[in-house]
Design a protein around this motif. Sequence first.
Motif, PDB file in Angstrom:
ATOM      1  N   MET A  33      -2.052 -17.611  13.129  1.00  0.00           N
ATOM      2  CA  MET A  33      -1.461 -16.582  12.287  1.00  0.00           C
ATOM      3  C   MET A  33      -1.875 -15.209  12.810  1.00  0.00           C
ATOM      4  SD  MET A  33      -2.015 -15.632   8.272  1.00  0.00           S
ATOM      5  CE  MET A  33      -1.191 -16.962   7.477  1.00  0.00           C
ATOM      6  N   LYS A  34      -0.930 -14.293  12.775  1.00  0.00           N
ATOM      7  CA  LYS A  34      -1.208 -12.933  13.221  1.00  0.00           C
ATOM      8  C   LYS A  34      -2.115 -12.225  12.229  1.00  0.00           C
ATOM      9  CE  LYS A  34       3.214 -12.307  15.503  1.00  0.00           C
ATOM     10  NZ  LYS A  34       4.437 -11.518  15.544  1.00  0.00           N
ATOM     11  N   LYS A  35      -2.809 -11.226  12.739  1.00  0.00           N
ATOM     12  CA  LYS A  35      -3.691 -10.421  11.900  1.00  0.00           C
ATOM     13  C   LYS A  35      -2.848  -9.607  10.910  1.00  0.00           C
ATOM     14  CE  LYS A  35      -7.378  -7.054  12.359  1.00  0.00           C
ATOM     15  NZ  LYS A  35      -8.149  -6.239  13.275  1.00  0.00           N
ATOM     16  N   PRO A  36      -3.228  -9.570   9.635  1.00  0.00           N
ATOM     17  CA  PRO A  36      -2.465  -8.794   8.656  1.00  0.00           C
ATOM     18  C   PRO A  36      -2.601  -7.291   8.891  1.00  0.00           C
ATOM     19  CG  PRO A  36      -4.444  -9.673   7.642  1.00  0.00           C
ATOM     20  CD  PRO A  36      -4.364 -10.251   9.028  1.00  0.00           C
ATOM     21  N   ILE A  37      -1.597  -6.558   8.459  1.00  0.00           N
ATOM     22  CA  ILE A  37      -1.608  -5.095   8.539  1.00  0.00           C
ATOM     23  C   ILE A  37      -2.050  -4.568   7.180  1.00  0.00           C
ATOM     24  CG2 ILE A  37      -0.192  -3.029   8.846  1.00  0.00           C
ATOM     25  CD1 ILE A  37       1.682  -4.832  10.579  1.00  0.00           C
ATOM     26  N   VAL A  38      -3.069  -3.718   7.177  1.00  0.00           N
ATOM     27  CA  VAL A  38      -3.602  -3.145   5.933  1.00  0.00           C
ATOM     28  C   VAL A  38      -3.297  -1.656   5.910  1.00  0.00           C
ATOM     29  CG1 VAL A  38      -5.687  -2.715   4.576  1.00  0.00           C
ATOM     30  CG2 VAL A  38      -5.478  -4.843   5.886  1.00  0.00           C
ATOM     31  N   GLU A  39      -2.716  -1.196   4.808  1.00  0.00           N
ATOM     32  CA  GLU A  39      -2.399   0.222   4.638  1.00  0.00           C
ATOM     33  C   GLU A  39      -2.896   0.690   3.274  1.00  0.00           C
ATOM     34  OE1 GLU A  39       1.773   1.172   5.517  1.00  0.00           O
ATOM     35  OE2 GLU A  39       1.923  -0.852   6.319  1.00  0.00           O
ATOM     36  N   SER A  40      -3.209   1.967   3.192  1.00  0.00           N
ATOM     37  CA  SER A  40      -3.568   2.570   1.909  1.00  0.00           C
ATOM     38  C   SER A  40      -2.305   2.899   1.134  1.00  0.00           C
ATOM     39  CB  SER A  40      -4.367   3.856   2.114  1.00  0.00           C
ATOM     40  OG  SER A  40      -5.612   3.557   2.677  1.00  0.00           O
ATOM     41  N   ILE A  41      -2.374   2.752  -0.172  1.00  0.00           N
ATOM     42  CA  ILE A  41      -1.269   3.144  -1.039  1.00  0.00           C
ATOM     43  C   ILE A  41      -1.565   4.551  -1.528  1.00  0.00           C
ATOM     44  CG2 ILE A  41      -0.094   2.704  -3.225  1.00  0.00           C
ATOM     45  CD1 ILE A  41      -0.735  -0.263  -2.812  1.00  0.00           C
ATOM     46  N   LYS A  42      -0.632   5.437  -1.300  1.00  0.00           N
ATOM     47  CA  LYS A  42      -0.810   6.839  -1.695  1.00  0.00           C
ATOM     48  C   LYS A  42      -0.011   7.106  -2.971  1.00  0.00           C
ATOM     49  CE  LYS A  42      -2.108   8.373   2.780  1.00  0.00           C
ATOM     50  NZ  LYS A  42      -2.768   7.180   3.102  1.00  0.00           N
ATOM     51  N   ILE A  43      -0.715   7.556  -3.992  1.00  0.00           N
ATOM     52  CA  ILE A  43      -0.072   7.951  -5.252  1.00  0.00           C
ATOM     53  C   ILE A  43      -0.355   9.434  -5.440  1.00  0.00           C
ATOM     54  CG2 ILE A  43       0.055   7.584  -7.745  1.00  0.00           C
ATOM     55  CD1 ILE A  43      -1.104   4.785  -7.276  1.00  0.00           C
ATOM     56  N   ASP A  44       0.680  10.214  -5.682  1.00  0.00           N
ATOM     57  CA  ASP A  44       0.549  11.647  -5.925  1.00  0.00           C
ATOM     58  C   ASP A  44      -0.511  11.885  -7.002  1.00  0.00           C
ATOM     59  OD1 ASP A  44       1.705  14.468  -5.745  1.00  0.00           O
ATOM     60  OD2 ASP A  44       1.945  14.011  -7.886  1.00  0.00           O
ATOM     61  N   LYS A  71       3.141  -0.557 -12.510  1.00  0.00           N
ATOM     62  CA  LYS A  71       4.237  -0.939 -11.621  1.00  0.00           C
ATOM     63  C   LYS A  71       5.147   0.256 -11.329  1.00  0.00           C
ATOM     64  CE  LYS A  71       7.813  -4.443 -11.238  1.00  0.00           C
ATOM     65  NZ  LYS A  71       8.480  -5.553 -11.913  1.00  0.00           N
ATOM     66  N   LYS A  72       5.416   1.055 -12.349  1.00  0.00           N
ATOM     67  CA  LYS A  72       6.280   2.227 -12.185  1.00  0.00           C
ATOM     68  C   LYS A  72       5.649   3.263 -11.252  1.00  0.00           C
ATOM     69  CE  LYS A  72       8.222   6.098 -14.745  1.00  0.00           C
ATOM     70  NZ  LYS A  72       8.299   6.770 -16.034  1.00  0.00           N
ATOM     71  N   TYR A  73       4.381   3.571 -11.458  1.00  0.00           N
ATOM     72  CA  TYR A  73       3.719   4.632 -10.701  1.00  0.00           C
ATOM     73  C   TYR A  73       3.231   4.178  -9.322  1.00  0.00           C
ATOM     74  CZ  TYR A  73       3.734   7.786 -14.689  1.00  0.00           C
ATOM     75  OH  TYR A  73       4.114   8.616 -15.707  1.00  0.00           O
ATOM     76  N   ALA A  74       2.812   2.907  -9.204  1.00  0.00           N
ATOM     77  CA  ALA A  74       2.208   2.446  -7.948  1.00  0.00           C
ATOM     78  C   ALA A  74       3.079   1.434  -7.209  1.00  0.00           C
ATOM     79  CB  ALA A  74       0.837   1.842  -8.231  1.00  0.00           C
ATOM     80  N   GLY A  75       4.210   1.084  -7.771  1.00  0.00           N
ATOM     81  CA  GLY A  75       5.094   0.134  -7.105  1.00  0.00           C
ATOM     82  C   GLY A  75       4.658  -1.310  -7.239  1.00  0.00           C
ATOM     83  N   GLY A  76       3.693  -1.575  -8.076  1.00  0.00           N
ATOM     84  CA  GLY A  76       3.189  -2.926  -8.290  1.00  0.00           C
ATOM     85  C   GLY A  76       1.759  -2.860  -8.768  1.00  0.00           C
ATOM     86  N   VAL A  77       1.193  -4.006  -9.058  1.00  0.00           N
ATOM     87  CA  VAL A  77      -0.183  -4.083  -9.554  1.00  0.00           C
ATOM     88  C   VAL A  77      -1.027  -4.908  -8.584  1.00  0.00           C
ATOM     89  CG1 VAL A  77       0.496  -3.880 -11.971  1.00  0.00           C
ATOM     90  CG2 VAL A  77       0.322  -6.137 -10.958  1.00  0.00           C
ATOM     91  N   CYS A  78      -2.337  -4.802  -8.727  1.00  0.00           N
ATOM     92  CA  CYS A  78      -3.243  -5.628  -7.924  1.00  0.00           C
ATOM     93  C   CYS A  78      -2.927  -7.093  -8.207  1.00  0.00           C
ATOM     94  CB  CYS A  78      -4.693  -5.320  -8.295  1.00  0.00           C
ATOM     95  SG  CYS A  78      -5.890  -6.421  -7.502  1.00  0.00           S
ATOM     96  N   MET A  79      -2.790  -7.884  -7.167  1.00  0.00           N
ATOM     97  CA  MET A  79      -2.401  -9.279  -7.357  1.00  0.00           C
ATOM     98  C   MET A  79      -3.494 -10.129  -8.001  1.00  0.00           C
ATOM     99  SD  MET A  79      -2.428 -11.064  -3.639  1.00  0.00           S
ATOM    100  CE  MET A  79      -2.302 -12.671  -4.373  1.00  0.00           C
ATOM    101  N   ASP A  80      -4.731  -9.661  -7.998  1.00  0.00           N
ATOM    102  CA  ASP A  80      -5.812 -10.432  -8.609  1.00  0.00           C
ATOM    103  C   ASP A  80      -6.101 -10.031 -10.047  1.00  0.00           C
ATOM    104  OD1 ASP A  80      -6.183 -11.969  -6.355  1.00  0.00           O
ATOM    105  OD2 ASP A  80      -7.853 -10.797  -5.590  1.00  0.00           O
ATOM    106  N   CYS A  81      -6.189  -8.719 -10.293  1.00  0.00           N
ATOM    107  CA  CYS A  81      -6.639  -8.280 -11.622  1.00  0.00           C
ATOM    108  C   CYS A  81      -5.629  -7.406 -12.365  1.00  0.00           C
ATOM    109  CB  CYS A  81      -7.967  -7.547 -11.506  1.00  0.00           C
ATOM    110  SG  CYS A  81      -7.819  -5.934 -10.701  1.00  0.00           S
TER     111      CYS A  81
END
Length: 85
Positions: free
Chosen positions: A1-12, A38-48
């Motif tokens: 499996m290829k290495k995942p790409i990690v990016e920061s999520i930027k919220i104004d 979900k509205k402000y960040a485009g989704g929620v943390c998948m764990d918590c």
Amino acid sequence: MKKPIVESIKIDSEKLKELESKLKSFKTTADLRYDAIKKYAGGVCMDCEDIPTKIVRYDMDGAQLIQKYCDKCFDKWDKLERRKK
């Protein structure tokens, strides 16, 4: 499996303040909290289901698996990934 790409999520910063204000409201139910994040960040943390700060993308032979994590859950994910190596 290829290495995942990690990016920061930027919220104004103004939107983040607005979101945090809504989340502190005593009237905010679990459903309203989820919808607001979900509205402000485009989704929620998948764990918590908190505000995500990182997005992890996996290339799955032409498809992408996308996961979002808050800082706390990302640290757990990162430690698990490092053990796999």
